[in-house]
Design a protein around this motif. Structure first.
Motif, mmCIF file in Angstrom:
data_model
loop_
_atom_site.group_PDB
_atom_site.id
_atom_site.type_symbol
_atom_site.label_atom_id
_atom_site.label_comp_id
_atom_site.label_asym_id
_atom_site.label_seq_id
_atom_site.Cartn_x
_atom_site.Cartn_y
_atom_site.Cartn_z
ATOM 1 N N UNK A 71 0.578 -1.811 4.086
ATOM 2 C CA UNK A 71 -0.391 -0.824 4.547
ATOM 3 C C UNK A 71 -0.995 -0.119 3.346
ATOM 4 N N UNK A 72 -2.216 0.392 3.509
ATOM 5 C CA UNK A 72 -2.760 1.248 2.450
ATOM 6 C C UNK A 72 -1.894 2.489 2.274
ATOM 7 N N UNK A 73 -1.045 2.763 3.269
ATOM 8 C CA UNK A 73 -0.129 3.903 3.167
ATOM 9 C C UNK A 73 0.901 3.722 2.067
ATOM 10 N N UNK A 116 -0.191 9.818 2.838
ATOM 11 C CA UNK A 116 -0.858 10.251 4.067
ATOM 12 C C UNK A 116 0.001 11.309 4.744
ATOM 13 N N UNK A 117 -0.545 12.477 5.019
ATOM 14 C CA UNK A 117 0.252 13.534 5.660
ATOM 15 C C UNK A 117 0.925 13.056 6.943
ATOM 16 N N UNK A 118 2.137 13.519 7.157
ATOM 17 C CA UNK A 118 2.948 13.203 8.342
ATOM 18 C C UNK A 118 3.408 11.756 8.398
ATOM 19 N N UNK A 119 3.295 11.032 7.301
ATOM 20 C CA UNK A 119 3.727 9.631 7.241
ATOM 21 C C UNK A 119 4.762 9.419 6.131
ATOM 22 N N UNK A 120 5.616 10.401 5.907
ATOM 23 C CA UNK A 120 6.533 10.327 4.771
ATOM 24 C C UNK A 120 7.399 9.079 4.813
ATOM 25 N N UNK A 121 8.104 8.859 5.913
ATOM 26 C CA UNK A 121 8.996 7.707 6.003
ATOM 27 C C UNK A 121 8.211 6.400 6.040
#
Length: 241
Positions: free
Chosen positions: A133-135, A140-145
């Motif tokens: 993912x680009x993550x 990205x906020x709220x996507x720590x894990x």
């Protein structure tokens, strides 16, 4: 790209990018072995395509290995299954962190291990595409894990490409932007949040599953015979905006 006579394992084939990829592979001649947690999704896919199916919870390491072995032999592997939980860094729980690592990083490792061992034993070449993912590139906020688990998958992919490339097995990663899947609806249903992301994508839209599937099939195919260890954003220019 013609995949006639080829067998492809697709994890996460019940929904979203995995389902679109399985459908595209079947249209182009492949035999697909579809893995998913949802029996209903697999039944629908099998009714539409005639593909083989295996129901498995990829959060369970032992069940994942058993499913991988049952799916063999196969010419190619697509590790597409993924999950997410929306939690900020301060709020992310150990339980959700461990779950996302189990599904998004550990399960691809286990399935790829069994696939690669079988190819090496047969003296056969192969290719694996890991869906990241680009993550894994941005916070990205709220996507720590989720960000952490996809970063772990990227590190694993680089080692796989180095070690398995010498054995004739290519490994590449695909990094989609937000894609119109059930998981994306869960994460991006807030119009204000979605608008902020859209404003950073030069082509002005989120991806469709087929946009990603086309790139996956290219990386599997012999047309990409010299492509190994790539981290391929499919993001409409998000990474350069």
């Amino acid at each position: 790209m013609d995949f006639s006579g080829k067998t492809v394992i697709v994890t996460g084939a019940g929904k979203g990018i995995g389902r679109a990829t399985a459908l595209m592979l079947v249209r182009r001649g492949a035999k697909v072995v579809a893995l998913s947690r949802s029996p209903a999704d697999l039944e629908a896919l099998a009714a539409e395509t005639g593909c083989a199916t295996i129901t498995v919870d990829l959060a369970d390491a032992q069940a994942t290995r058993a499913a991988a072995l049952a799916a063999l032999p196969a010419d190619y592997l697509i590790n597409c299954a993924g999950t997410t939980e929306l939690q900020s860094f301060l709020d992310v729980s150990v339980e959700n962190f461990d779950l996302l690592y189990a599904v998004n990083a550990r399960a691809p490792m286990i399935v790829a291990q069994e696939y690669a061992r079988d190819r090496v034993k047969r003296g056969a070449k192969g290719a694996i595409v890991n869906i990241s993912s680009v993550a894994s590139f941005v916070g990205i906020p709220d996507h720590a894990a989720y960000c952490a688990s996809k970063g772990a998958l990227d590190g694993l992919s680089r080692v796989m490409a180095t070690e398995l490339g010498a054995m004739g097995i290519r490994i590449n990663g695909v990094h989609p932007i937000v894609t119109a899947t059930p998981m994306a609806v869960k994460a991006w249903s807030d119009p204000e949040k979605a608008a902020g992301m859209l404003s950073r994508i030069p082509v002005g839209r989120f991806a469709e599953p087929d946009d990603i599937a086309e790139v996956i099939l290219f990386l599997l195919s012999d047309a990409a015979a010299m492509v190994n260890g790539l981290s391929m954003p499919v993001d409409g220019g998000f990474m350069i905006a």
